[in-house]
Design a protein around this motif. Structure first.
Motif, PDB file in Angstrom:
ATOM      1  N   LEU A 266      -9.528  -9.394   0.251  1.00  0.00           N
ATOM      2  CA  LEU A 266     -10.378 -10.049  -0.727  1.00  0.00           C
ATOM      3  C   LEU A 266     -10.702  -9.090  -1.863  1.00  0.00           C
ATOM      4  CD1 LEU A 266     -12.839 -11.938   1.635  1.00  0.00           C
ATOM      5  CD2 LEU A 266     -10.713 -12.763   0.611  1.00  0.00           C
ATOM      6  N   ARG A 267     -10.745  -9.639  -3.049  1.00  0.00           N
ATOM      7  CA  ARG A 267     -11.062  -8.844  -4.234  1.00  0.00           C
ATOM      8  C   ARG A 267     -12.492  -8.344  -4.133  1.00  0.00           C
ATOM      9  NH1 ARG A 267      -9.246  -8.825  -9.856  1.00  0.00           N
ATOM     10  NH2 ARG A 267     -10.965  -7.913 -11.008  1.00  0.00           N
ATOM     11  N   ARG A 268     -12.670  -7.120  -4.540  1.00  0.00           N
ATOM     12  CA  ARG A 268     -14.006  -6.524  -4.541  1.00  0.00           C
ATOM     13  C   ARG A 268     -14.300  -6.022  -5.937  1.00  0.00           C
ATOM     14  NH1 ARG A 268     -16.413  -1.521  -1.064  1.00  0.00           N
ATOM     15  NH2 ARG A 268     -18.448  -1.641  -1.980  1.00  0.00           N
ATOM     16  N   ARG A 269     -15.401  -6.438  -6.466  1.00  0.00           N
ATOM     17  CA  ARG A 269     -15.816  -5.966  -7.789  1.00  0.00           C
ATOM     18  C   ARG A 269     -16.995  -5.036  -7.610  1.00  0.00           C
ATOM     19  NH1 ARG A 269     -15.652 -11.623  -8.963  1.00  0.00           N
ATOM     20  NH2 ARG A 269     -13.576 -12.124  -9.679  1.00  0.00           N
TER      21      ARG A 269
ATOM     22  N   THR B  42      -4.652  -0.372   0.144  1.00  0.00           N
ATOM     23  CA  THR B  42      -4.664   0.625  -0.927  1.00  0.00           C
ATOM     24  C   THR B  42      -4.419  -0.037  -2.280  1.00  0.00           C
ATOM     25  OG1 THR B  42      -3.896   2.334   0.585  1.00  0.00           O
ATOM     26  CG2 THR B  42      -3.587   2.756  -1.781  1.00  0.00           C
ATOM     27  N   ARG B  43      -3.440  -0.901  -2.337  1.00  0.00           N
ATOM     28  CA  ARG B  43      -3.137  -1.601  -3.591  1.00  0.00           C
ATOM     29  C   ARG B  43      -4.338  -2.440  -4.054  1.00  0.00           C
ATOM     30  NH1 ARG B  43       2.284  -0.839  -4.479  1.00  0.00           N
ATOM     31  NH2 ARG B  43       3.570  -0.555  -2.635  1.00  0.00           N
ATOM     32  N   ARG B  44      -5.027  -3.098  -3.116  1.00  0.00           N
ATOM     33  CA  ARG B  44      -6.196  -3.907  -3.453  1.00  0.00           C
ATOM     34  C   ARG B  44      -7.319  -3.025  -3.991  1.00  0.00           C
ATOM     35  NH1 ARG B  44      -6.549  -8.422  -5.018  1.00  0.00           N
ATOM     36  NH2 ARG B  44      -7.416  -7.224  -6.689  1.00  0.00           N
ATOM     37  N   LEU B  45      -7.586  -1.903  -3.308  1.00  0.00           N
ATOM     38  CA  LEU B  45      -8.656  -1.004  -3.733  1.00  0.00           C
ATOM     39  C   LEU B  45      -8.392  -0.439  -5.121  1.00  0.00           C
ATOM     40  CD1 LEU B  45      -9.224   0.795  -0.330  1.00  0.00           C
ATOM     41  CD2 LEU B  45     -10.865  -0.711  -1.472  1.00  0.00           C
TER      42      LEU B  45
ATOM     43  N   ALA C 221      -6.428  -1.815  -7.451  1.00  0.00           N
ATOM     44  CA  ALA C 221      -6.527  -2.930  -8.403  1.00  0.00           C
ATOM     45  C   ALA C 221      -7.979  -3.269  -8.715  1.00  0.00           C
ATOM     46  CB  ALA C 221      -5.810  -4.163  -7.846  1.00  0.00           C
ATOM     47  N   ASP C 222      -8.866  -3.083  -7.735  1.00  0.00           N
ATOM     48  CA  ASP C 222     -10.286  -3.372  -7.934  1.00  0.00           C
ATOM     49  C   ASP C 222     -11.026  -2.234  -8.635  1.00  0.00           C
ATOM     50  OD1 ASP C 222      -9.893  -5.804  -6.723  1.00  0.00           O
ATOM     51  OD2 ASP C 222     -10.822  -5.247  -4.829  1.00  0.00           O
TER      52      ASP C 222
ATOM     53  N   PHE D 219       3.417   7.728   0.257  1.00  0.00           N
ATOM     54  CA  PHE D 219       3.237   6.481  -0.484  1.00  0.00           C
ATOM     55  C   PHE D 219       2.119   6.631  -1.522  1.00  0.00           C
ATOM     56  CE2 PHE D 219       0.045   3.085  -0.569  1.00  0.00           C
ATOM     57  CZ  PHE D 219       0.700   2.123  -1.330  1.00  0.00           C
ATOM     58  N   PHE D 220       0.990   7.173  -1.106  1.00  0.00           N
ATOM     59  CA  PHE D 220      -0.165   7.303  -1.986  1.00  0.00           C
ATOM     60  C   PHE D 220       0.156   8.170  -3.199  1.00  0.00           C
ATOM     61  CE2 PHE D 220      -4.274   9.396  -3.073  1.00  0.00           C
ATOM     62  CZ  PHE D 220      -4.954   8.265  -3.485  1.00  0.00           C
ATOM     63  N   ALA D 221       0.831   9.288  -2.972  1.00  0.00           N
ATOM     64  CA  ALA D 221       1.156  10.199  -4.082  1.00  0.00           C
ATOM     65  C   ALA D 221       2.269   9.642  -4.968  1.00  0.00           C
ATOM     66  CB  ALA D 221       1.556  11.561  -3.527  1.00  0.00           C
ATOM     67  N   ARG D 222       3.348   9.184  -4.359  1.00  0.00           N
ATOM     68  CA  ARG D 222       4.521   8.778  -5.139  1.00  0.00           C
ATOM     69  C   ARG D 222       4.380   7.389  -5.768  1.00  0.00           C
ATOM     70  NH1 ARG D 222       9.105  12.094  -4.045  1.00  0.00           N
ATOM     71  NH2 ARG D 222       8.715  13.462  -2.266  1.00  0.00           N
ATOM     72  N   GLU D 223       3.966   6.412  -4.983  1.00  0.00           N
ATOM     73  CA  GLU D 223       3.920   5.040  -5.497  1.00  0.00           C
ATOM     74  C   GLU D 223       2.620   4.711  -6.229  1.00  0.00           C
ATOM     75  OE1 GLU D 223       5.351   1.795  -3.126  1.00  0.00           O
ATOM     76  OE2 GLU D 223       6.506   3.185  -1.876  1.00  0.00           O
ATOM     77  N   MET D 224       1.527   5.292  -5.782  1.00  0.00           N
ATOM     78  CA  MET D 224       0.237   4.968  -6.385  1.00  0.00           C
ATOM     79  C   MET D 224      -0.226   6.024  -7.381  1.00  0.00           C
ATOM     80  SD  MET D 224      -0.124   2.081  -4.965  1.00  0.00           S
ATOM     81  CE  MET D 224      -1.657   1.648  -5.738  1.00  0.00           C
TER      82      MET D 224
END
Length: 142
Positions: free
Chosen positions: A29-32, A68-71, A73-74, A115-120
């Motif tokens: 779920l999206r978190r603002r 991770t992607r959600r966090l 993006a938020d 993943f965290f370092a390279r992709e994000m």
């Protein structure tokens, strides 16, 4: 982050980072920031949602990358990956009963950090760096 006294032994404590997932999915779920209903929703039991934190313990890799992607993006400014220190000791906790379990957790961490370092494009901080970051800015643990 802070240091707590645990019976004469110092333990470093950091904010836990996580989100709320739809059960049986990789949808978070999206978190603002400042959403007054997020903590209330998270604390309310629901058959449709489950709390999740960034960890290597009892989770799937695709769940952690989705979280991770959600966090990110938020706009979450700091992601804290956490685990129990006993997870890296065979028999130290229910997550790591054997040496193979410990090896699996170490492999998970290696894959996740890559993943965290390279992709994000993530950066890594020491606990002291994290403490300085919180002290020198308006960041507050979520």
């Amino acid at each position: 982050p802070f240091r707590a006294d645990a019976g004469g032994r110092a333990i470093d404590v950091t904010p836990v980072c996580g989100g709320l997932a739809m059960r049986r999915s990789r949808v978070f779920l999206r978190r603002r920031r400042g959403d007054p209903n997020f903590d209330r929703r998270r604390s309310r039991a629901s058959p449709l949602t489950a709390a999740a934190r960034l960890t290597c313990e009892n989770v799937r890799f695709d769940e952690m990358t989705a979280l991770t992607r959600r966090l990110v993006a938020d706009g979450t400014p700091v992601l804290t990956f956490s685990f129990h220190s006993t997870t890296f000791t065979p028999g130290g906790n229910p997550y790591s009963k054997t040496t193979d379990d410990v090896d699996r957790h170490l492999d998970f961490c290696t894959r996740y950090f890559d993943f965290f370092a390279r992709e994000m494009g993530g950066e890594f901080l020491s606990l002291a760096d994290l403490e300085r970051l919180y002290a020198s800015s308006s960041l507050t643990p979520a």
